[in-house]
Write a protein that holds these residues in place. Structure first.
Motif, PDB file in Angstrom:
ATOM      1  N   CYS A  45       6.531  35.141  44.099  1.00 34.47           N
ATOM      2  CA  CYS A  45       5.763  35.012  45.393  1.00 34.47           C
ATOM      3  C   CYS A  45       5.831  36.571  45.971  1.00 34.47           C
ATOM      4  O   CYS A  45       4.977  36.911  46.428  1.00 34.47           O
ATOM      5  CB  CYS A  45       6.024  33.921  46.051  1.00 34.47           C
ATOM      6  SG  CYS A  45       5.318  32.221  45.363  1.00 34.47           S
ATOM      7  N   LEU A  46       6.935  36.832  45.995  1.00 40.52           N
ATOM      8  CA  LEU A  46       7.208  38.083  46.805  1.00 40.52           C
ATOM      9  C   LEU A  46       6.477  39.364  46.188  1.00 40.52           C
ATOM     10  O   LEU A  46       5.868  40.246  46.692  1.00 40.52           O
ATOM     11  CB  LEU A  46       8.771  38.586  46.880  1.00 40.52           C
ATOM     12  CG  LEU A  46       9.547  37.489  47.731  1.00 40.52           C
ATOM     13  CD1 LEU A  46      10.824  37.854  47.753  1.00 40.52           C
ATOM     14  CD2 LEU A  46       9.037  37.793  49.162  1.00 40.52           C
TER      15      LEU A  46
ATOM     16  N   PRO B  63       1.864  37.785  45.728  1.00 44.21           N
ATOM     17  CA  PRO B  63       1.776  36.934  46.627  1.00 44.21           C
ATOM     18  C   PRO B  63       0.458  36.028  46.170  1.00 44.21           C
ATOM     19  O   PRO B  63       0.229  34.955  46.596  1.00 44.21           O
ATOM     20  CB  PRO B  63       1.381  37.260  47.909  1.00 44.21           C
ATOM     21  CG  PRO B  63       1.390  38.968  47.829  1.00 44.21           C
ATOM     22  CD  PRO B  63       1.954  39.304  46.328  1.00 44.21           C
TER      23      PRO B  63
END
Ligand code: NPW
Ligand code: ADP
Ligand code: K
Length: 524
Positions: free
Chosen positions: A298-299, A302
């Motif tokens: 997710c980092l 995103p």
């Protein structure tokens, strides 16, 4: 698209012409095409043809005949042409034409001194026409021809030294026109001039690397040729076939890619794979994995939706399973579920063992795409043999000597598409469809570029999963289940183009993904 044929297919197409007595005309046309390329190469290297030293390595059959007729043309342009006869005879009309044009003949099979002279003449030449064996070859070079080529290669100048130009007639002698196998010594060609159609051996490793630039001289056989033995997608095909959104598209209609990748030990594979699926234009990318990997995904990206779901809980158009998914029972369970289900999937790295087991149980099908490199294919075939799904388990040398054969064997044994990755990547589908792509830079040989390929493949697979005619523009052959092989080849091509998008240099997989976007943007 390049369509390539076996030697036998081309010979069958020639037969009606030969029966009508047009053999000599075909040979003259072939020889003229060969001579034109030799002239072009000679002019590039030395400015002019007159005075050039040309050696024709001439075998006993029609391949030798082509070389001798081409040699006669070069002699008429002022080259000093010597035919080195490697057998006990020469094509009679070809020999007569060469002699009439002022060329000479050295019978190299007349003992050791003649053989030594032949080797010196080859090494001293400006240009060698390699016309020992063509489509009539049985196995690699043997006898005098093999001795000459071996002795020449022993003294071949180092890169940058003055090696003669080599133009191969039809195929580099010793390379199988059907399989690309190269048993025994082969003189690597700068250019190969082939006749009637591209041969499979020009596009299959290891022989493809010995051909140099391949030029095809048309002989008017096109209408007589059957379905090709193999195909290669080119830039125009990729531009025309890559799935693109239209005004009515939404993210689900474009295709959701589910990625089962990464583990506590190898989280990076999940990052590269999901990033590549996003960069290759998936409608949506979902990731399933452990909490730590999900957070990193997710980092890094995103736009990816990460969860701890099981595949059965999600509706996706295509899965990518396996990259970095090692030693994690939850990932293994997800992989087994994908392999047992009907949804198309790219099956890479850590999922290949499970795929072999699933195949032995009869669970895989043509919508599953396995992506081993040569070492992994050896392992997959060993597992399949142990499970009774194949008879033979080759070692790595055997796979590298005839990769097309073993990719096909694995495709038939698993019922799935097999993408055998390497400098030339082969895509073999059950039923016989075969594609060969050689678009990538050698800099692709770096850890993580396979994870990127898997992500790109997931995106294109999701785009065609629910559209059996997605690639019908490529021809009837590409409809239905064959689309999965086309999707694989498209991904391999785009991955390869991306590796060269910024010139030749290092392509760390993170940069490779970004280059995929620019490749897809540049295409019309
Ligand atoms: N057909 C057409 O219309 C056209 C055909 N064309 C041309 O013909 C070529 C095919 O010619 P092809 O059929 O004569 O066979 P070819 O490749 O010359 O080799 C056979 C000879 O080699 C020998 N030999 C075999 N294996 C060997 C080995 N391992 N090591 C050593 N020797 C070996 C064998 O001799 P043998 O062993 O039988 O004594 C036989 O004499 C094709 O590639 C194209 O160039 C063009 O002109 C266009 C029109
Ligand atoms: N010499 C080479 N030239 C061009 N492409 C290559 C070469 N070697 C490997 N590749 C490509 O690089 C990728 C490597 O994938 P893989 O072996 O799975 O690496 P990894 O698992 O480390 O990501 C494949 O797409 C393969 O076709
Ligand atoms: K040849």
């Amino acid at each position: 698209m390049i369509e390539a044929y076996t030697g036998a297919q081309v010979r069958a197409a020639e037969t009606p012409y030969l029966e009508r007595g047009q053999g000599p005309a075909l040979m003259r046309r072939a020889a003229h095409g060969l001579a034109l390329v030799a002239l072009e190469r000679l002019r590039d290297r030395r400015g002019r043809v007159a005075g050039a030293r040309v050696v024709v390595l001439a075998g006993t059959g029609n391949n030798g005949g082509d070389g001798l007729w081409a040699g006669a043309e070069l002699a008429r342009r002022g080259a000093a042409v010597l035919a080195v006869a490697v057998g006990d005879r020469l094509h009679p009309e070809g020999e007569a034409a060469l002699r009439a044009a002022g060329g000479r003949v050295l019978p190299a099979a007349d003992g050791a001194p003649a053989l030594r002279r032949a080797v010196e003449q080859v090494l001293d030449a400006d240009l060698v026409l390699d016309a020992v064996l063509g489509t009539g070859a049985r196995g690699g070079l043997r006898g005098t021809a093999a001795e000459i080529v071996r002795a020449v290669l022993d003294r071949w100048p180092a890169p940058g030294g003055r090696a003669p130009l080599v133009v191969a007639c039809d195929v580099p002698s010793g390379v199988s026109a059907d399989t690309g196998a190269a048993d025994g010594p082969v003189l690597p060609a700068d250019a190969t001039v082939t006749f009637g159609a591209t041969k499979a051996g020009h596009l299959l490793p290891p022989g493809d690397r010995l051909c140099g630039e391949v030029r095809t001289v048309p002989l008017g056989l096109e209408d007589a040729l059957p379905a090709p033995a193999l195909r290669r997608l080119e830039h125009d095909d990729v531009a025309a076939l890559w799935p693109r959104p239209g005004a009515g598209s939404h993210k689900y209609s474009r295709g959701v890619v589910g990625v089962v990748a990464g583990s506590a030990t190898y989280p990076g594979a999940a990052l590269m794979c999901t990033r590549a699926a996003v960069d290759a234009g998936a409608g949506m990318v979902r990731h399933l994995g452990d909490a730590g990997t999900r957070r990193l995904v997710c980092l890094t990206s995103p736009e990816v939706v990460a969860s701890e779901d099981h595949p059965a809980d999600l509706h996706v158009q295509a899965w990518v399973v396996g990259p970095g998914a090692v030693g994690d029972p939850a990932q293994e369970s997800r992989i087994d579920a994908v392999l047992a289900g009907p949804v198309p999937a790219v099956v890479d790295a850590g999922a290949l063992g499970a795929a072999a087991r699933a195949a032995a149980d009869g669970a895989l099908g043509p919508a599953k795409i396995l992506t081993p490199h040569a070492g992994e294919l050896v392992q997959v075939l060993a597992w399949l043999a142990a499970l009774g799904a194949t008879d033979e388990a080759p070692d790595r040398a055997a796979v590298e000597a005839d990769p097309a054969r073993w990719a096909r064997t694995a495709a038939e044994a698993t019922g799935a598409v097999v993408v055998l990755k390497g400098a030339t990547t082969l895509v073999a589908a059950p039923g016989g469809t075969l594609l060969s792509q050689a678009d990538g830079s050698p800099w692709l040989a770096t850890a993580g570029s396979g994870d990127t390929l898997a992500g790109v493949m997931g995106a294109v697979l999701a785009g065609c999963a629910e559209h059996p005619d997605a690639f019908a523009a490529a021809g009837e052959w590409a409809r239905g289940d064959a689309r999965f092989a086309v999707a694989a080849a498209l991904a391999v091509a785009v991955h390869g183009y991306a590796s060269r998008a910024d010139g030749l240099g290092p392509v760390p997989p993170t940069a490779l993904s970004a280059a995929v976007r620019s490749v897809l943007r540049l295409a019309p």
